[in-house]
Design a protein around this motif. Structure first.
Motif, short mmCIF file in Angstrom:
data_model
loop_
_atom_site.label_atom_id
_atom_site.label_comp_id
_atom_site.label_asym_id
_atom_site.label_seq_id
_atom_site.Cartn_x
_atom_site.Cartn_y
_atom_site.Cartn_z
N PRO A 1 17.81 31.84 33.61
CA PRO A 1 18.88 31.11 32.92
C PRO A 1 18.33 30.03 31.98
O PRO A 1 17.28 29.45 32.25
CB PRO A 1 19.68 30.45 34.05
CG PRO A 1 19.25 31.12 35.30
CD PRO A 1 17.88 31.67 35.06
N THR A 2 19.05 29.78 30.93
CA THR A 2 18.71 28.72 29.99
C THR A 2 19.62 27.52 30.24
O THR A 2 20.69 27.66 30.84
CB THR A 2 18.93 29.19 28.53
OG1 THR A 2 20.33 29.47 28.36
CG2 THR A 2 18.10 30.42 28.21
N SER B 1 25.04 25.11 31.04
CA SER B 1 26.01 24.18 30.47
C SER B 1 27.35 24.86 30.21
O SER B 1 28.41 24.30 30.52
CB SER B 1 25.44 23.60 29.17
OG SER B 1 26.36 22.71 28.58
N ASP B 2 27.31 26.06 29.65
CA ASP B 2 28.56 26.79 29.39
C ASP B 2 29.24 27.20 30.70
O ASP B 2 30.48 27.19 30.79
CB ASP B 2 28.29 28.01 28.50
CG ASP B 2 27.99 27.61 27.07
OD1 ASP B 2 28.44 26.53 26.64
OD2 ASP B 2 27.32 28.38 26.37
N ALA C 1 21.46 22.82 34.50
CA ALA C 1 21.04 22.75 33.10
C ALA C 1 20.05 21.61 32.89
O ALA C 1 19.03 21.78 32.20
CB ALA C 1 22.26 22.56 32.20
N LEU C 2 20.34 20.45 33.47
CA LEU C 2 19.45 19.30 33.32
C LEU C 2 18.10 19.52 33.99
O LEU C 2 17.07 19.05 33.51
CB LEU C 2 20.12 18.05 33.88
CG LEU C 2 21.31 17.52 33.09
CD1 LEU C 2 22.01 16.42 33.85
CD2 LEU C 2 20.88 17.07 31.71
N ALA C 3 18.10 20.25 35.09
CA ALA C 3 16.85 20.51 35.80
C ALA C 3 15.91 21.38 34.98
O ALA C 3 14.69 21.25 35.08
CB ALA C 3 17.15 21.18 37.14
N ILE C 4 16.47 22.24 34.15
CA ILE C 4 15.65 23.13 33.31
C ILE C 4 15.18 22.38 32.08
O ILE C 4 14.05 22.50 31.65
CB ILE C 4 16.44 24.38 32.89
CG1 ILE C 4 16.78 25.22 34.10
CG2 ILE C 4 15.64 25.21 31.87
CD1 ILE C 4 17.74 26.35 33.81
#
Length: 109
Positions: free
Chosen positions: A77-78, A83-84, A105-108
């Motif tokens: 995942p991106t 986020s979406d 999302a923030l962890a990536i």
């Protein structure tokens, strides 16, 4: 069996056309191209992600979640995907799930 360079270029061109149609709010046209691409690349995380975005914009939130789930299974995942997903949960008033997705999302990132 490897794809030839012209084949890869055609796929990239088709994806770019789909993104352009999406930005122009031609969701039916974009969806059609993404589905065409999935026939060539059935595990395209990006195509499923974009189909999820289109469904969410149209208020088809359950369908959007299904596309996002498939995208998660296709590849790593991106942050944009997470986020979406978080936004989709937010639209469904699922605050806990939205926060969890946004933290992913923030962890990536």
């Amino acid at each position: 069996f490897k794809k030839t360079l012209p084949s890869v270029n055609k796929l990239k061109k088709t994806y770019a056309e789909a993104r352009l149609l999406e930005r122009r709010k031609d969701f039916a046209g974009a969806e059609s191209l993404y589905r065409e691409l999935l026939k060539e690349e059935p595990k395209s995380r990006d195509c499923y992600h974009r189909l999820g975005v289109i469904a969410a914009v149209q208020g088809k939130l359950d369908e959007a979640r299904q596309h996002y789930q498939t995208a998660l299974q296709c590849s790593t995942p991106t942050p944009d995907l997470w986020s979406d997903i978080g936004y989709c949960f937010h639209l469904q008033n699922k605050g806990v799930e939205a926060e969890q997705a946004l933290r992913q999302a923030l962890a990536i990132d």
